[in-house]
Design an enzyme around this catalytic site. Structure first.
Site, short mmCIF file in Angstrom:
data_model
loop_
_atom_site.label_atom_id
_atom_site.label_comp_id
_atom_site.label_asym_id
_atom_site.label_seq_id
_atom_site.Cartn_x
_atom_site.Cartn_y
_atom_site.Cartn_z
NE ARG A 1 -3.81 -2.36 0.39
CZ ARG A 1 -4.47 -3.00 -0.56
NH1 ARG A 1 -4.13 -2.85 -1.84
NH2 ARG A 1 -5.44 -3.83 -0.26
CG ASN B 1 -11.67 -10.05 -7.35
OD1 ASN B 1 -12.23 -11.07 -7.72
ND2 ASN B 1 -11.29 -9.11 -8.19
CG ASP C 1 -4.41 -11.42 -3.06
OD1 ASP C 1 -3.89 -10.29 -3.04
OD2 ASP C 1 -5.43 -11.68 -3.72
O1 DOR Z 1 -9.04 -9.03 -2.79
C1 DOR Z 1 -8.28 -8.40 -3.47
N1 DOR Z 1 -7.63 -7.32 -2.98
N2 DOR Z 1 -8.06 -8.77 -4.72
C2 DOR Z 1 -7.37 -8.03 -5.58
O2 DOR Z 1 -7.24 -8.42 -6.71
C3 DOR Z 1 -6.79 -6.74 -5.16
C4 DOR Z 1 -6.59 -6.70 -3.71
C5 DOR Z 1 -6.36 -5.33 -3.19
O3 DOR Z 1 -5.46 -4.63 -3.72
O4 DOR Z 1 -6.99 -4.96 -2.22
#
Ligand code: DOR
Length: 417
Positions: A60, A272, A299
Protein backbone atom coordinates in the site's frame (compact mmCIF):
# COMPACT_ATOMS: atom_id res chain seq x y z
CA UNK A 1 19.91 -13.86 22.27
CA UNK A 2 21.69 -17.25 22.06
CA UNK A 3 19.52 -20.30 22.30
CA UNK A 4 20.20 -24.00 21.81
CA UNK A 5 17.23 -26.09 20.68
CA UNK A 6 17.87 -29.73 21.59
CA UNK A 7 16.82 -32.24 18.93
CA UNK A 8 14.93 -29.81 16.70
CA UNK A 9 13.43 -30.60 13.30
CA UNK A 10 15.49 -28.79 10.67
CA UNK A 11 14.65 -28.54 6.95
CA UNK A 12 17.85 -29.12 4.99
CA UNK A 13 18.17 -29.87 1.25
CA UNK A 14 14.51 -30.74 0.86
CA UNK A 15 14.16 -33.04 3.88
CA UNK A 16 13.76 -32.78 7.62
CA UNK A 17 16.60 -33.87 9.87
CA UNK A 18 16.70 -33.97 13.66
CA UNK A 19 19.58 -32.00 15.09
CA UNK A 20 20.60 -29.76 17.93
CA UNK A 21 20.36 -26.25 16.56
CA UNK A 22 22.14 -23.23 17.98
CA UNK A 23 20.69 -19.86 17.06
CA UNK A 24 23.18 -17.19 17.97
CA UNK A 25 23.58 -13.63 16.73
CA UNK A 26 21.33 -14.21 13.76
CA UNK A 27 23.18 -17.37 12.73
CA UNK A 28 22.14 -21.00 12.77
CA UNK A 29 24.55 -23.86 13.45
CA UNK A 30 23.70 -27.52 13.74
CA UNK A 31 25.02 -30.32 15.92
CA UNK A 32 27.33 -28.04 17.82
CA UNK A 33 29.47 -29.94 20.31
CA UNK A 34 31.05 -27.13 22.27
CA UNK A 35 28.59 -24.30 22.49
CA UNK A 36 28.95 -20.82 23.92
CA UNK A 37 26.81 -20.07 26.97
CA UNK A 38 23.23 -20.22 25.75
CA UNK A 39 19.81 -21.00 27.06
CA UNK A 40 18.91 -24.57 26.25
CA UNK A 41 15.37 -25.46 25.18
CA UNK A 42 13.61 -28.70 24.31
CA UNK A 43 13.51 -28.72 20.50
CA UNK A 44 11.09 -31.61 19.93
CA UNK A 45 8.29 -29.30 18.74
CA UNK A 46 10.61 -26.77 17.16
CA UNK A 47 11.09 -26.67 13.42
CA UNK A 48 13.59 -24.51 11.61
CA UNK A 49 12.71 -23.67 8.02
CA UNK A 50 14.20 -21.56 5.24
CA UNK A 51 12.62 -18.09 5.18
CA UNK A 52 9.36 -18.09 3.20
CA UNK A 53 8.87 -16.12 -0.01
CA UNK A 54 5.48 -14.55 -0.79
CA UNK A 55 5.13 -13.45 -4.42
CA UNK A 56 1.79 -11.73 -3.85
CA UNK A 57 1.35 -9.03 -1.21
CA UNK A 58 -0.04 -5.50 -1.11
CA UNK A 59 2.02 -3.10 1.00
CA UNK A 60 0.00 0.00 0.00
CA UNK A 61 2.91 2.44 -0.21
CA UNK A 62 3.18 4.88 -1.86
CA UNK A 63 -0.39 6.10 -1.94
CA UNK A 64 -2.45 4.27 0.66
CA UNK A 65 -0.42 4.36 3.87
CA UNK A 66 -3.60 4.57 5.96
CA UNK A 67 -4.11 0.85 5.07
CA UNK A 68 -0.51 -0.42 5.44
CA UNK A 69 3.07 0.76 5.06
CA UNK A 70 6.16 -0.97 3.80
CA UNK A 71 7.40 -1.02 7.38
CA UNK A 72 4.27 -2.54 8.94
CA UNK A 73 3.71 -4.96 6.05
CA UNK A 74 7.29 -6.20 6.11
CA UNK A 75 7.21 -6.53 9.92
CA UNK A 76 4.03 -8.60 9.62
CA UNK A 77 5.77 -10.75 7.01
CA UNK A 78 8.75 -11.32 9.33
CA UNK A 79 6.32 -12.36 12.06
CA UNK A 80 4.78 -14.81 9.61
CA UNK A 81 8.14 -16.46 8.80
CA UNK A 82 8.76 -14.62 5.51
CA UNK A 83 12.13 -13.22 4.48
CA UNK A 84 11.21 -12.18 0.91
CA UNK A 85 7.96 -10.59 -0.31
CA UNK A 86 6.89 -9.10 -3.62
CA UNK A 87 4.46 -6.17 -3.44
CA UNK A 88 1.94 -5.62 -6.21
CA UNK A 89 1.85 -2.35 -8.16
CA UNK A 90 -1.73 -1.17 -7.51
CA UNK A 91 -0.31 1.91 -5.78
CA UNK A 92 -0.42 5.67 -6.24
CA UNK A 93 1.54 6.38 -8.30
CA UNK A 94 1.50 3.00 -10.05
CA UNK A 95 5.12 1.93 -10.64
CA UNK A 96 4.96 1.91 -14.44
CA UNK A 97 8.24 3.65 -15.33
CA UNK A 98 11.58 4.27 -13.69
CA UNK A 99 10.54 7.45 -11.92
CA UNK A 100 7.44 5.99 -10.25
CA UNK A 101 9.21 2.71 -9.47
CA UNK A 102 12.02 4.67 -7.78
CA UNK A 103 9.50 6.31 -5.45
CA UNK A 104 8.48 2.88 -4.21
CA UNK A 105 12.06 1.57 -4.11
CA UNK A 106 13.19 4.50 -1.95
CA UNK A 107 10.62 3.65 0.71
CA UNK A 108 11.59 -0.02 0.51
CA UNK A 109 15.25 0.92 0.93
CA UNK A 110 14.43 3.06 3.96
CA UNK A 111 11.74 1.04 5.74
CA UNK A 112 11.64 -2.65 4.80
CA UNK A 113 12.80 -5.05 7.52
CA UNK A 114 13.07 -8.02 5.13
CA UNK A 115 13.82 -8.37 1.42
CA UNK A 116 11.13 -6.63 -0.65
CA UNK A 117 11.26 -7.03 -4.44
CA UNK A 118 8.56 -5.01 -6.19
CA UNK A 119 6.48 -5.72 -9.27
CA UNK A 120 6.32 -3.30 -12.15
CA UNK A 121 2.97 -2.71 -13.86
CA UNK A 122 2.21 -4.23 -17.26
CA UNK A 123 0.26 -1.19 -18.48
CA UNK A 124 0.44 2.54 -17.72
CA UNK A 125 -1.51 3.24 -14.52
CA UNK A 126 -2.80 -0.38 -14.71
CA UNK A 127 -5.39 1.01 -17.12
CA UNK A 128 -4.86 -1.61 -19.82
CA UNK A 129 -4.46 1.00 -22.56
CA UNK A 130 -0.73 1.58 -23.09
CA UNK A 131 2.25 -0.57 -22.26
CA UNK A 132 4.25 0.49 -19.19
CA UNK A 133 8.01 1.08 -19.57
CA UNK A 134 8.97 -2.56 -19.08
CA UNK A 135 12.50 -2.02 -20.43
CA UNK A 136 13.41 0.55 -17.81
CA UNK A 137 11.89 -1.38 -14.90
CA UNK A 138 13.15 -4.88 -15.82
CA UNK A 139 16.42 -4.79 -13.85
CA UNK A 140 14.65 -3.92 -10.60
CA UNK A 141 11.40 -5.87 -10.53
CA UNK A 142 10.57 -9.51 -9.80
CA UNK A 143 7.98 -9.61 -12.63
CA UNK A 144 5.28 -7.53 -14.31
CA UNK A 145 1.64 -7.54 -13.19
CA UNK A 146 -1.51 -5.39 -13.31
CA UNK A 147 -2.79 -7.15 -10.19
CA UNK A 148 -6.13 -5.89 -8.97
CA UNK A 149 -7.27 -5.68 -12.57
CA UNK A 150 -7.22 -8.04 -15.51
CA UNK A 151 -5.63 -6.96 -18.81
CA UNK A 152 -8.81 -7.02 -20.90
CA UNK A 153 -7.25 -6.78 -24.35
CA UNK A 154 -5.65 -9.93 -25.77
CA UNK A 155 -3.62 -7.78 -28.12
CA UNK A 156 -2.17 -5.76 -25.23
CA UNK A 157 -1.37 -8.95 -23.31
CA UNK A 158 0.42 -10.43 -26.33
CA UNK A 159 2.48 -7.25 -26.80
CA UNK A 160 3.41 -7.33 -23.10
CA UNK A 161 4.34 -11.01 -23.27
CA UNK A 162 6.58 -10.49 -26.31
CA UNK A 163 8.36 -7.65 -24.55
CA UNK A 164 8.68 -9.59 -21.28
CA UNK A 165 10.06 -12.57 -23.19
CA UNK A 166 12.78 -10.38 -24.74
CA UNK A 167 13.61 -9.02 -21.30
CA UNK A 168 13.70 -12.49 -19.72
CA UNK A 169 10.95 -11.51 -17.27
CA UNK A 170 7.79 -13.17 -16.03
CA UNK A 171 4.25 -11.87 -16.59
CA UNK A 172 2.11 -12.55 -13.48
CA UNK A 173 -1.54 -12.12 -14.36
CA UNK A 174 -4.61 -11.19 -12.36
CA UNK A 175 -7.13 -13.03 -14.55
CA UNK A 176 -10.54 -11.41 -14.56
CA UNK A 177 -12.90 -10.81 -17.49
CA UNK A 178 -14.79 -7.61 -16.61
CA UNK A 179 -17.54 -8.38 -19.10
CA UNK A 180 -18.61 -11.37 -16.96
CA UNK A 181 -18.65 -9.66 -13.55
CA UNK A 182 -22.15 -8.15 -13.59
CA UNK A 183 -21.69 -6.49 -10.22
CA UNK A 184 -20.78 -9.75 -8.46
CA UNK A 185 -18.74 -9.67 -5.26
CA UNK A 186 -18.78 -13.21 -3.78
CA UNK A 187 -18.71 -16.63 -5.46
CA UNK A 188 -21.68 -17.35 -7.67
CA UNK A 189 -22.70 -20.40 -5.67
CA UNK A 190 -25.05 -21.70 -3.02
CA UNK A 191 -24.33 -19.06 -0.41
CA UNK A 192 -24.88 -16.18 -2.86
CA UNK A 193 -28.17 -17.69 -4.00
CA UNK A 194 -29.42 -18.43 -0.48
CA UNK A 195 -28.58 -14.96 0.84
CA UNK A 196 -29.47 -12.83 -2.17
CA UNK A 197 -25.94 -11.72 -3.07
CA UNK A 198 -24.64 -11.09 -6.58
CA UNK A 199 -22.17 -13.76 -7.61
CA UNK A 200 -18.86 -13.78 -9.54
CA UNK A 201 -18.81 -16.72 -11.94
CA UNK A 202 -15.72 -18.90 -12.27
CA UNK A 203 -15.51 -18.28 -15.99
CA UNK A 204 -14.48 -14.68 -15.34
CA UNK A 205 -11.27 -16.27 -14.00
CA UNK A 206 -10.68 -19.34 -16.16
CA UNK A 207 -11.64 -17.63 -19.43
CA UNK A 208 -8.71 -15.20 -19.30
CA UNK A 209 -6.38 -17.97 -18.08
CA UNK A 210 -7.26 -20.00 -21.16
CA UNK A 211 -6.71 -16.97 -23.39
CA UNK A 212 -3.35 -16.16 -21.77
CA UNK A 213 -2.13 -19.77 -21.88
CA UNK A 214 -2.55 -19.58 -25.70
CA UNK A 215 -0.76 -16.23 -25.81
CA UNK A 216 2.08 -17.57 -23.66
CA UNK A 217 2.38 -20.51 -26.04
CA UNK A 218 2.50 -18.17 -29.02
CA UNK A 219 4.98 -15.72 -27.52
CA UNK A 220 7.13 -18.17 -25.56
CA UNK A 221 6.76 -15.89 -22.53
CA UNK A 222 7.12 -17.23 -18.99
CA UNK A 223 3.65 -16.77 -17.56
CA UNK A 224 2.31 -17.01 -14.00
CA UNK A 225 -1.33 -16.96 -12.85
CA UNK A 226 -2.08 -15.06 -9.64
CA UNK A 227 -4.51 -16.29 -6.94
CA UNK A 228 -6.15 -19.28 -8.66
CA UNK A 229 -9.47 -20.09 -6.96
CA UNK A 230 -11.57 -22.32 -9.22
CA UNK A 231 -11.56 -25.98 -10.30
CA UNK A 232 -11.82 -25.05 -13.99
CA UNK A 233 -8.76 -22.78 -13.70
CA UNK A 234 -6.73 -25.65 -12.25
CA UNK A 235 -7.80 -27.85 -15.16
CA UNK A 236 -6.95 -25.20 -17.78
CA UNK A 237 -3.48 -24.81 -16.25
CA UNK A 238 -3.00 -28.58 -15.99
CA UNK A 239 -3.73 -28.96 -19.71
CA UNK A 240 -1.50 -26.04 -20.68
CA UNK A 241 1.37 -27.56 -18.70
CA UNK A 242 0.81 -30.87 -20.49
CA UNK A 243 1.13 -29.02 -23.85
CA UNK A 244 4.46 -27.62 -22.70
CA UNK A 245 3.38 -24.02 -22.04
CA UNK A 246 5.73 -22.14 -19.69
CA UNK A 247 3.00 -21.55 -17.12
CA UNK A 248 2.90 -21.62 -13.30
CA UNK A 249 0.34 -20.54 -10.76
CA UNK A 250 -0.27 -19.76 -7.13
CA UNK A 251 -3.23 -20.18 -4.83
CA UNK A 252 -3.77 -18.76 -1.34
CA UNK A 253 -4.48 -20.29 2.10
CA UNK A 254 -8.12 -19.12 2.20
CA UNK A 255 -8.95 -20.97 -1.04
CA UNK A 256 -7.35 -24.15 0.32
CA UNK A 257 -9.05 -24.09 3.72
CA UNK A 258 -12.44 -22.40 3.28
CA UNK A 259 -15.48 -22.86 1.05
CA UNK A 260 -18.55 -20.72 0.45
CA UNK A 261 -20.66 -22.64 2.97
CA UNK A 262 -18.41 -21.04 5.63
CA UNK A 263 -19.08 -17.45 4.54
CA UNK A 264 -20.48 -15.01 7.06
CA UNK A 265 -22.12 -11.62 6.56
CA UNK A 266 -18.85 -9.87 7.32
CA UNK A 267 -16.29 -8.06 5.16
CA UNK A 268 -13.50 -10.30 6.45
CA UNK A 269 -14.84 -13.02 4.15
CA UNK A 270 -14.61 -10.83 1.05
CA UNK A 271 -11.74 -10.89 -1.42
CA UNK A 272 -11.17 -11.15 -5.14
CA UNK A 273 -11.26 -13.81 -6.44
CA UNK A 274 -13.84 -15.05 -3.93
CA UNK A 275 -13.85 -18.15 -1.72
CA UNK A 276 -15.56 -20.74 -3.92
CA UNK A 277 -17.26 -24.12 -3.44
CA UNK A 278 -16.03 -27.26 -1.69
CA UNK A 279 -15.46 -28.85 -5.13
CA UNK A 280 -13.21 -25.92 -6.07
CA UNK A 281 -11.30 -26.29 -2.81
CA UNK A 282 -10.78 -29.99 -3.43
CA UNK A 283 -9.60 -29.30 -6.99
CA UNK A 284 -7.02 -26.83 -5.67
CA UNK A 285 -5.74 -29.42 -3.20
CA UNK A 286 -5.54 -32.00 -6.01
CA UNK A 287 -3.68 -29.39 -8.08
CA UNK A 288 -1.15 -28.94 -5.31
CA UNK A 289 -0.67 -32.66 -4.91
CA UNK A 290 -0.07 -33.27 -8.64
CA UNK A 291 2.13 -30.19 -9.16
CA UNK A 292 -0.34 -28.15 -11.22
CA UNK A 293 -0.41 -25.52 -8.47
CA UNK A 294 3.20 -24.45 -7.96
CA UNK A 295 3.19 -22.22 -4.90
CA UNK A 296 1.12 -20.66 -2.14
CA UNK A 297 1.02 -16.87 -1.84
CA UNK A 298 -1.08 -14.91 0.64
CA UNK A 299 -2.55 -12.04 -1.45
CA UNK A 300 -2.17 -10.07 1.78
CA UNK A 301 -4.46 -7.12 1.03
CA UNK A 302 -5.02 -4.85 4.05
CA UNK A 303 -7.75 -2.20 4.17
CA UNK A 304 -8.93 0.11 6.95
CA UNK A 305 -11.50 -1.03 9.53
CA UNK A 306 -14.08 1.28 7.95
CA UNK A 307 -13.44 -0.11 4.46
CA UNK A 308 -13.91 -3.67 5.77
CA UNK A 309 -16.83 -2.84 8.05
CA UNK A 310 -19.57 -2.64 5.44
CA UNK A 311 -20.58 -6.30 5.26
CA UNK A 312 -20.21 -8.61 2.28
CA UNK A 313 -21.88 -6.30 -0.21
CA UNK A 314 -20.24 -3.01 0.74
CA UNK A 315 -16.71 -3.81 1.99
CA UNK A 316 -13.63 -3.50 -0.17
CA UNK A 317 -12.12 -6.73 -1.44
CA UNK A 318 -9.06 -8.08 0.34
CA UNK A 319 -7.99 -9.78 3.56
CA UNK A 320 -4.70 -9.92 5.45
CA UNK A 321 -2.71 -13.15 5.37
CA UNK A 322 0.98 -12.84 6.22
CA UNK A 323 0.68 -13.64 9.92
CA UNK A 324 -1.69 -16.59 9.58
CA UNK A 325 -0.57 -18.40 6.41
CA UNK A 326 1.83 -20.93 7.90
CA UNK A 327 -0.14 -21.80 11.07
CA UNK A 328 -3.40 -22.15 9.10
CA UNK A 329 -1.83 -24.33 6.38
CA UNK A 330 0.14 -26.42 8.83
CA UNK A 331 -2.91 -26.99 11.03
CA UNK A 332 -5.47 -27.62 8.28
CA UNK A 333 -3.39 -29.45 5.65
CA UNK A 334 -0.32 -30.97 7.28
CA UNK A 335 -1.65 -32.01 10.69
CA UNK A 336 -4.70 -33.51 9.00
CA UNK A 337 -2.51 -35.59 6.66
CA UNK A 338 -3.68 -33.94 3.43
CA UNK A 339 -0.26 -32.59 2.48
CA UNK A 340 3.24 -33.81 3.45
CA UNK A 341 5.06 -31.21 5.53
CA UNK A 342 8.00 -31.14 3.07
CA UNK A 343 5.59 -30.28 0.25
CA UNK A 344 4.17 -27.33 2.21
CA UNK A 345 7.67 -26.01 2.84
CA UNK A 346 8.57 -26.21 -0.87
CA UNK A 347 5.34 -24.37 -1.81
CA UNK A 348 6.34 -21.52 0.51
CA UNK A 349 10.09 -21.42 -0.22
CA UNK A 350 11.88 -23.06 -3.17
CA UNK A 351 9.05 -23.02 -5.69
CA UNK A 352 8.33 -19.28 -5.58
CA UNK A 353 12.02 -18.42 -5.30
CA UNK A 354 12.96 -20.45 -8.34
CA UNK A 355 10.15 -19.22 -10.58
CA UNK A 356 10.60 -15.55 -9.66
CA UNK A 357 14.41 -15.62 -9.54
CA UNK A 358 14.46 -14.62 -5.87
CA UNK A 359 17.82 -15.66 -4.46
CA UNK A 360 17.79 -16.80 -0.89
CA UNK A 361 19.08 -14.21 1.58
CA UNK A 362 20.36 -16.88 3.95
CA UNK A 363 17.29 -16.40 6.08
CA UNK A 364 15.49 -18.85 8.29
CA UNK A 365 12.49 -18.99 10.57
CA UNK A 366 11.81 -20.90 13.78
CA UNK A 367 8.33 -22.22 14.57
CA UNK A 368 7.03 -23.91 17.69
CA UNK A 369 4.63 -26.47 16.22
CA UNK A 370 3.40 -27.49 19.67
CA UNK A 371 2.10 -24.00 20.45
CA UNK A 372 -1.61 -23.71 19.80
CA UNK A 373 -3.55 -20.49 20.07
CA UNK A 374 -6.54 -18.63 18.73
CA UNK A 375 -5.98 -16.20 15.85
CA UNK A 376 -6.46 -12.72 17.32
CA UNK A 377 -6.14 -9.82 14.86
CA UNK A 378 -5.43 -7.45 17.78
CA UNK A 379 -1.97 -9.07 17.96
CA UNK A 380 -1.14 -8.47 14.30
CA UNK A 381 1.70 -6.23 13.21
CA UNK A 382 -0.08 -5.49 9.94
CA UNK A 383 -2.39 -2.48 10.06
CA UNK A 384 -5.11 -4.63 8.49
CA UNK A 385 -7.37 -6.61 10.80
CA UNK A 386 -9.76 -8.40 8.46
CA UNK A 387 -9.17 -12.14 8.30
CA UNK A 388 -11.62 -15.00 7.87
CA UNK A 389 -9.40 -16.95 10.25
CA UNK A 390 -10.17 -14.73 13.25
CA UNK A 391 -11.02 -16.91 16.23
CA UNK A 392 -9.66 -20.08 14.63
CA UNK A 393 -7.49 -22.38 16.73
CA UNK A 394 -4.15 -23.04 15.03
CA UNK A 395 -0.84 -24.72 15.74
CA UNK A 396 2.53 -23.16 14.96
CA UNK A 397 3.84 -19.97 16.51
CA UNK A 398 6.69 -18.15 14.83
CA UNK A 399 9.34 -17.68 17.53
CA UNK A 400 11.98 -15.98 15.42
CA UNK A 401 12.79 -14.96 11.86
CA UNK A 402 16.27 -14.09 10.64
CA UNK A 403 16.85 -12.31 7.34
CA UNK A 404 20.35 -11.70 5.97
CA UNK A 405 21.87 -12.33 9.41
CA UNK A 406 19.52 -9.93 11.23
CA UNK A 407 16.85 -11.00 13.71
CA UNK A 408 13.75 -9.38 12.20
CA UNK A 409 11.15 -11.01 14.44
CA UNK A 410 11.37 -12.45 17.93
CA UNK A 411 8.34 -13.63 19.88
CA UNK A 412 8.03 -12.84 23.56
CA UNK A 413 7.63 -16.59 24.18
CA UNK A 414 11.30 -16.97 23.32
CA UNK A 415 12.36 -14.87 26.29
CA UNK A 416 10.43 -17.24 28.53
CA UNK A 417 12.16 -20.39 27.25
O1 DOR B 1 -9.04 -9.03 -2.79
C1 DOR B 1 -8.28 -8.40 -3.47
N1 DOR B 1 -7.63 -7.32 -2.98
N2 DOR B 1 -8.06 -8.77 -4.72
C2 DOR B 1 -7.37 -8.03 -5.58
O2 DOR B 1 -7.24 -8.42 -6.71
C3 DOR B 1 -6.79 -6.74 -5.16
C4 DOR B 1 -6.59 -6.70 -3.71
C5 DOR B 1 -6.36 -5.33 -3.19
O3 DOR B 1 -5.46 -4.63 -3.72
O4 DOR B 1 -6.99 -4.96 -2.22
Amino acid sequence: MDILFKNAQVFRNGVFVRSDALVSGGRLSLSCGEVPPASVADGRDICILPGFADVHVHLREPGFSYKETIRTGSMAAARGGYTTICPMPNLDPVPDDLDTLRQEMEIIERDAVIRVVPYGAITKGEKGEALADLDAMAPYVCAFSDDGRGVQSAEMMLTAMRKAKRLGKLIAAHCEDNSLLRGGYIHDGEYARAHGHRGICSESEWGPIERDARLAEKSGCAYHVCHVSSAESVEVIRRAKARGVDITCETAPHYLVLNDSMLQEDGRFKMNPPIRSEADRQALIAGILDGTVDMIATDHAPHSAEEKGRGLAGSLMGIVGLETAFPVLYTELVKTGVLPFEALVRLLTDNPRRRFGLDGEGGFTVFDLGADYTVDPAEFLTMGRATPFEGRRVFGRCLMTVCAGRVVWQDRLLEAL
